[in-house]
Design a protein around this motif. Structure first.
Motif, PDB file in Angstrom:
ATOM      1  N   SER A 220       0.841  -1.201   0.000  1.00  0.00           N
ATOM      2  CA  SER A 220       0.000   0.000   0.000  1.00  0.00           C
ATOM      3  C   SER A 220       0.877   1.253   0.000  1.00  0.00           C
ATOM      4  O   SER A 220       2.055   1.226   0.389  1.00  0.00           O
ATOM      5  CB  SER A 220      -0.912   0.007   1.221  1.00  0.00           C
ATOM      6  OG  SER A 220      -0.137   0.126   2.405  1.00  0.00           O
ATOM      7  N   PHE A 221       0.278   2.352  -0.404  1.00  0.00           N
ATOM      8  CA  PHE A 221       1.012   3.605  -0.541  1.00  0.00           C
ATOM      9  C   PHE A 221       1.572   4.088   0.800  1.00  0.00           C
ATOM     10  O   PHE A 221       2.604   4.757   0.842  1.00  0.00           O
ATOM     11  CB  PHE A 221       0.074   4.681  -1.127  1.00  0.00           C
ATOM     12  CG  PHE A 221       0.774   5.955  -1.489  1.00  0.00           C
ATOM     13  CD1 PHE A 221       1.529   6.056  -2.654  1.00  0.00           C
ATOM     14  CD2 PHE A 221       0.707   7.060  -0.650  1.00  0.00           C
ATOM     15  CE1 PHE A 221       2.183   7.234  -2.972  1.00  0.00           C
ATOM     16  CE2 PHE A 221       1.353   8.237  -0.971  1.00  0.00           C
ATOM     17  CZ  PHE A 221       2.100   8.330  -2.138  1.00  0.00           C
ATOM     18  N   THR A 222       0.916   3.699   1.898  1.00  0.00           N
ATOM     19  CA  THR A 222       1.369   4.120   3.230  1.00  0.00           C
ATOM     20  C   THR A 222       2.327   3.131   3.876  1.00  0.00           C
ATOM     21  O   THR A 222       2.754   3.334   5.009  1.00  0.00           O
ATOM     22  CB  THR A 222       0.152   4.307   4.153  1.00  0.00           C
ATOM     23  OG1 THR A 222      -0.578   3.083   4.215  1.00  0.00           O
ATOM     24  CG2 THR A 222      -0.741   5.429   3.643  1.00  0.00           C
ATOM     25  N   ASP A 223       2.654   2.078   3.158  1.00  0.00           N
ATOM     26  CA  ASP A 223       3.563   1.046   3.675  1.00  0.00           C
ATOM     27  C   ASP A 223       5.008   1.475   3.430  1.00  0.00           C
ATOM     28  O   ASP A 223       5.383   1.777   2.293  1.00  0.00           O
ATOM     29  CB  ASP A 223       3.284  -0.287   2.996  1.00  0.00           C
ATOM     30  CG  ASP A 223       3.995  -1.444   3.704  1.00  0.00           C
ATOM     31  OD1 ASP A 223       5.066  -1.207   4.300  1.00  0.00           O
ATOM     32  OD2 ASP A 223       3.461  -2.555   3.662  1.00  0.00           O
TER      33      ASP A 223
ATOM     34  N   THR B  68       7.444  10.332  -1.182  1.00  0.00           N
ATOM     35  CA  THR B  68       6.493  11.358  -0.734  1.00  0.00           C
ATOM     36  C   THR B  68       6.978  12.035   0.546  1.00  0.00           C
ATOM     37  O   THR B  68       6.920  13.256   0.676  1.00  0.00           O
ATOM     38  CB  THR B  68       5.104  10.732  -0.513  1.00  0.00           C
ATOM     39  OG1 THR B  68       4.682  10.078  -1.706  1.00  0.00           O
ATOM     40  CG2 THR B  68       4.096  11.792  -0.108  1.00  0.00           C
ATOM     41  N   VAL B  69       7.447  11.209   1.511  1.00  0.00           N
ATOM     42  CA  VAL B  69       7.921  11.771   2.779  1.00  0.00           C
ATOM     43  C   VAL B  69       9.085  12.741   2.545  1.00  0.00           C
ATOM     44  O   VAL B  69       9.094  13.877   3.058  1.00  0.00           O
ATOM     45  CB  VAL B  69       8.346  10.641   3.735  1.00  0.00           C
ATOM     46  CG1 VAL B  69       9.093  11.201   4.938  1.00  0.00           C
ATOM     47  CG2 VAL B  69       7.139   9.840   4.186  1.00  0.00           C
TER      48      VAL B  69
ATOM     49  N   PHE C 215       6.198   5.715  -0.797  1.00  0.00           N
ATOM     50  CA  PHE C 215       5.993   6.250   0.549  1.00  0.00           C
ATOM     51  C   PHE C 215       7.169   7.158   0.939  1.00  0.00           C
ATOM     52  O   PHE C 215       6.984   8.293   1.394  1.00  0.00           O
ATOM     53  CB  PHE C 215       5.855   5.093   1.551  1.00  0.00           C
ATOM     54  CG  PHE C 215       5.867   5.550   2.990  1.00  0.00           C
ATOM     55  CD1 PHE C 215       4.708   6.032   3.582  1.00  0.00           C
ATOM     56  CD2 PHE C 215       7.043   5.489   3.743  1.00  0.00           C
ATOM     57  CE1 PHE C 215       4.727   6.452   4.911  1.00  0.00           C
ATOM     58  CE2 PHE C 215       7.058   5.907   5.067  1.00  0.00           C
ATOM     59  CZ  PHE C 215       5.894   6.388   5.651  1.00  0.00           C
TER      60      PHE C 215
END
Length: 611
Positions: free
Chosen positions: A61-64, A73-74, A70
């Motif tokens: 998942s994108f938040t993994d 983005t961070v 991930f």
């Protein structure tokens, strides 16, 4: 507390903008915390992705944290936020720097205005200009770099060492020792650089003094054919400045690399000790990469501090010169009394036991006792150097006497010691026209309105008439709106004197002192001016005008002929005073000054005359 540390003392100027100071500090703090978070995120990304399966790396998942997007983005969010915060912090620091420069120059300008005439005689125009421009600019650069380098670099060190210590204590503490050693050497070198820059500053002041002097004295230079001599002198000052600058730059170039090399060793330590920690499995690969990035940033940032220390060395010398001038206490202190004299009743000056001594003990004036009454023209006569100008300059406190007092007032209105009056009030009552006639660049009207800002064209024309300058007004192409040039360069000596007289008349002070202010006038013009001034000062004919006391420093017979009272000075002492008739009868010295008797010759002068 910081009087012996002029650069630290300059930081106290930040108290004028506490909220912007706090905001800027918070912005830089946020920017540097963002740097640490960004590097920490890089290490975390490497460690998480190292164990991920390449076939399913994007299936998470994108938040993994196992998904590269991930971390992308961070890191992108942190970098974007840091860029915005960094921009705002840099902008805020620049605004603070400009505000500080404004405050500093205002302080210098106010101090220059407050310092008494004696101080200005001792210090040249070039010195004041250098401290207001070059020194102030250097100090501003240091104060701006305080944010960009010192404050921000301190945050970088704290954040970076904190992150390195988070990985392992020795990974952060040993680099901190390298930084401390390198900076201690840098600070030691800075002391020598301050001395070198002080010499550079003095050399620059010589250039400024020479330039100002040659511009102001251009007529004398041309008259005596001194162009080549003055050009050679100016070239010498330029070469001296260049040599001093080269000495300062060469010193920095020779010795600054030494502490930079020491600081660079921290990178070697992080790499070597980090590799050792990996070998004993106390450090992950990603953490090792993050530690190297932080060490690399530390090296470049601290090395840049070494370069900035040269700016601080310049600024320390400049700050010392600025505060040296700002700390000077004027000899002439303002009084606290603001009297409400009625000028229409006339004002008097009483001089009682006035003496002025130099630092070497020589008397410029000694035990002066006299009285200036309204409705009189009083002329002070004496040989060159007798103290005539010095006496006039004590009347409105350009100088203060070493002994004795001067009182202003009248029997009807009471008396005040001039030292107890506010200077602005005293100089409203006592107007002195100095020997040198200064004009501001601008129109004739603007220069006249220096005395009375709300003066009407009719009032200015009347003042010019009383000063016998109305024909000058008719010759000027645009009348009162004619630009008379910087310092009145388009005017002759006589024209300058008459306009200065008109400006003083326009102020309408009850006591008017002329320091040889008619010397450049022809006999007919001088007679007209003095007759009109006398009519202004005559209580019987003044009508609604203020009865004036006119005090004149002059040895001209045309001036003396209109005088009601004459004071004769010799070597700073009053040797006689009275009317012209009385003095001609009773004062041998006065008759000599007037040229009615030949002075007795000493043996040496008699021999000289025979030769």
């Amino acid at each position: 507390m910081f009087k012996n540390y002029p650069l630290l003392r300059s930081l106290s100027l930040y108290r004028y903008m506490p909220y912007r100071l706090a905001l800027t500090a918070l912005l830089f703090l946020g920017a540097n915390i963002s740097i640490a978070l960004q590097q920490f995120s890089v290490g975390q990304a490497i460690d998480h992705l190292k164990h991920a399966e390449s076939a399913s790396i994007f299936a998470h998942s994108f938040t993994d944290p196992q998904n590269p997007w991930f971390w992308f983005t961070v890191i992108a969010v942190i970098a974007s936020a840091r860029a915005i915060i960094q921009y705002l912090g840099g902008l805020s620091s620049l605004i603070i720097g400009q505000n500080l420069l404004t405050i500093l120059r205002e302080k210098i300008f106010k101090q220059v205005q407050d310092l008494d005439i004696k101080w200005h005689w001792k210090h040249g125009l070039g010195e004041v200009l250098t401290r207001t421009t070059r020194d102030a600019d250097k100090l501003k650069e240091a104060l701006i770099n305080f944010w960009r380098q010192v404050f921000e670099s301190t945050l970088v060190v704290l954040v970076s060492v904190g992150l390195l210590c988070y990985y392992h204590p020795l990974l952060g503490l040993v680099p901190l020792l390298f930084i401390a050693l390198g900076l201690s050497i840098l600070f030691h070198l800075t002391n020598k650089m301050v001395v070198l820059d002080h010499h550079v500053g003095l050399a620059y002041e010589k250039i400024s003094d020479s330039l100002a002097e040659n511009i102001h004295g251009i007529r004398v230079i041309k008259a005596f054919g001194l162009e080549n001599d003055k050009s050679n002198q100016f070239r010498y000052f330029i070469q001296n400045f260049i040599q001093r600058s080269v000495d300062a730059i060469s010193f920095g170039a020779r010795y600054l690399p030494i502490p930079q090399i020491i600081i660079a060793l921290l990178y070697v330590w992080v790499m070597g000790f980090g590799a050792y920690l990996i070998s004993i499995q106390q450090l992950q690969i990603g953490q090792f990469v993050a530690a190297l990035l932080m060490a690399n940033m530390l090296v470049f940032r601290i090395e840049s501090v070494g370069q900035v220390l040269h700016i601080f060395a310049d600024a320390r010398a400049s700050a010392a010169r600025i505060w040296q001038m700002l700390d000077v206490k004027p000899d002439i202190q303002d009084g606290d009394i603001e009297p409400d004299f009625r000028a229409d009743l006339g004002l008097e000056l009483k001089v009682e036991g006035l003496s002025i001594q130099t630092e070497t003990g020589k008397f410029l004036l000694k035990n002066i006792q006299t009285h200036f009454k309204p409705g009189q023209i009083v002329t002070i006569v004496g040989k060159t150097g007798a103290g005539k100008t010095t006496l006039l300059n004590t009347l409105n406190r350009f100088f203060d006497p070493s002994q004795g007092r001067i009182f202003i007032g009248s029997e009807q209105q009471g008396w005040h010691d001039t030292k107890n009056l506010k200077l602005k009030s005293l100089r409203e009552y006592v107007q002195i026209i100095p020997q040198e006639n200064f004009f501001f660049s601008g129109t004739l009207a603007e220069n006249l309105r220096v005395a009375k800002p709300d003066a009407t064209p009719e009032e200015m024309t009347q003042a010019l008439y009383l000063a016998s300058a109305v024909e000058l007004l008719e010759r000027l192409e645009h009348g009162l709106d004619t630009v008379i040039g910087d310092k009145g360069v388009t005017l002759s000596g006589g024209q300058k004197q008459r306009i200065s007289l008109a400006r003083a008349i326009l102020k309408d002070s009850p006591i008017l002192a002329l320091d040889d202010s008619t010397s450049a006038l022809d006999a007919a013009t001088e007679k007209n001016v003095l007759q009109r001034l006398k009519s202004m000062s005559d209580l019987k004919t003044s009508g609604p005008q203020t009865p004036k006391t006119i005090i004149i420093n002059s040895n001209k017979q045309t001036t003396i002929a209109l005088s009601d009272w004459i004071i004769v000075l010799d070597h700073g002492e009053i040797v006689a005073q009275g009317t012209h008739t009385d003095l001609m009868q009773n004062s041998h010295f006065y008759r000599q000054i007037m040229g009615f008797e030949q002075p007795s010759l000493s043996p040496s002068s008699a021999v000289y005359e025979e030769i």
